[in-house]
Write an enzyme that holds these catalytic residues in place. Structure first.
Site, PDB file in Angstrom:
ATOM      1  CB  CYS A 156      -2.042   7.714   0.134  1.00 58.69           C
ATOM      2  SG  CYS A 156      -3.045   8.464  -1.354  1.00 58.69           S
ATOM      3  CB  CYS A 213      -4.176   5.827  -2.121  1.00 58.84           C
ATOM      4  SG  CYS A 213      -3.205   6.844  -2.873  1.00 58.84           S
ATOM      5  CG  ASP A 214      -4.767   3.147   1.064  1.00 60.73           C
ATOM      6  OD1 ASP A 214      -4.789   2.600   0.086  1.00 60.73           O
ATOM      7  OD2 ASP A 214      -3.546   3.311   1.559  1.00 60.73           O
TER       8      ASP A 214
END
Length: 311
Positions: free
Chosen positions: A136, A139-140
């Site tokens: 992701c 997300c990261d």
């Protein structure tokens, strides 16, 4: 036992579209979701190919879908797990939330559980998930400010998310096993025009190394067999998808890999069970096609329920 006319499993674009159309058709609708409304699009930073919405983030689209469904007083219930059972001519959805189990008898069910990204399966991947291996970008990505990272894959997701990651990383290597990317031409052109992106073609990842966090990728050129090392702080995997078919696995007809087979009314091999969105065997998996599937499935379910009530 709880009884509902239409149970929708999954609150992504397909499920929420089905909910909106189902409620507008006058059905008693409940949507079951175990993560977040919007589904996989919540992991996407940029959506610019949905007609009428020139640009929006995935989470923004997710919020719009939720708000639209709630406008029609759709019930959205968060659960940990859902499973469909057939008991004679009855369709039962068994849900779990913590230690509690609930059963819902449904007149019709729409499976809209979507898909998830595959793991690469190379040595060192499993040990480094959450420690430099990610699936992701949104997300990261921020964890890799001014660091070198890699993306594995050559489709739209890999190329687009690789471009997104240049907002943070100093260098993004896109590793693909073929000699050119499979993504759409505009996405490829945009990526290759970015000075932070460096493609590595004809190459696979053999091993992920690192003492705790990811530090190095062992690469193999599929044409020459040459082995090389690539020092990176993280690697993002976008190498295809697998269906989230657990709730109906073995119950409805599916093709190899678990993708559910439907007709153009989204009907599965079991009467009263429909499938919509990325879970289906289909040519194109996009937000717009998921929304279309959901609308069709809801109207087909409405017709099915009407026929039951008349018989």
């Amino acid at each position: 036992m709880e009884k509902r006319e239409l149970v929708i499993i999954g609150a992504g674009p397909a499920g929420m579209s089905a909910a909106i159309y189902g409620k507008r058709a006058g059905l008693d609708v409940i949507v079951l979701e175990k993560a977040a409304v919007g589904g996989q699009i919540n992991n996407t930073d940029e959506i610019e190919n949905y007609p009428g919405i020139a640009h929006a983030t995935g989470p923004e689209i997710g919020t719009m879908l939720k708000d639209h469904a709630l406008k029609f007083e759709t019930e959205i219930r968060m659960v940990d797990d859902s499973k469909v059972e057939l008991r004679g001519d009855k369709k039962i959805v068994i849900t779990k939330k913590g230690k509690d189990t609930n059963e819902i008898e449904a007149e019709a069910i729409i499976v809209a559980t979507g898909a998830h990204f595959k793991r690469l399966g190379c040595e060192g991947e499993a040990e480094h998930i959450g420690m430099g291996v990610s699936f992701c970008a949104i997300c990261d990505g921020a964890f890799y400010e001014d660091l070198d990272i890699a993306v594995v894959g050559g489709g739209n997701t890999a190329v687009e998310e690789g471009t997104y990651l240049t907002k943070f990383a100093s260098k993004v290597y896109i590793i693909h096993r073929r000699d050119e990317f499979r993504a759409e031409k505009p996405a490829v052109a945009k990526a290759l025009a970015n000075p932070k992106i460096q493609p590595i073609y004809d190459t696979v990842v053999e091993k992920i190394e690192g003492n705790g966090m990811v530090e190095n990728l062992v690469l193999k050129n599929v044409k020459t067999g040459e082995i090389s090392n690539l020092e990176v702080a993280g690697v993002f995997m976008f190498v295809g998808q697998q269906p989230n078919d657990e709730c109906v696995r073995g119950l409805v007809e599916a093709e190899k890999g678990g993708w559910i087979i439907t007709n153009d009314r989204m009907e599965t091999s079991v009467k009263g069970i429909f499938a919509a969105g990325d879970i289906r065997s289909k040519f194109l998996r996009q937000v717009i096609t998921a929304a279309s599937d959901g609308a069709i499935a809801a109207m087909a379910a409405s017709a099915y329920i009407s026929n039951i009530e008349k018989s």
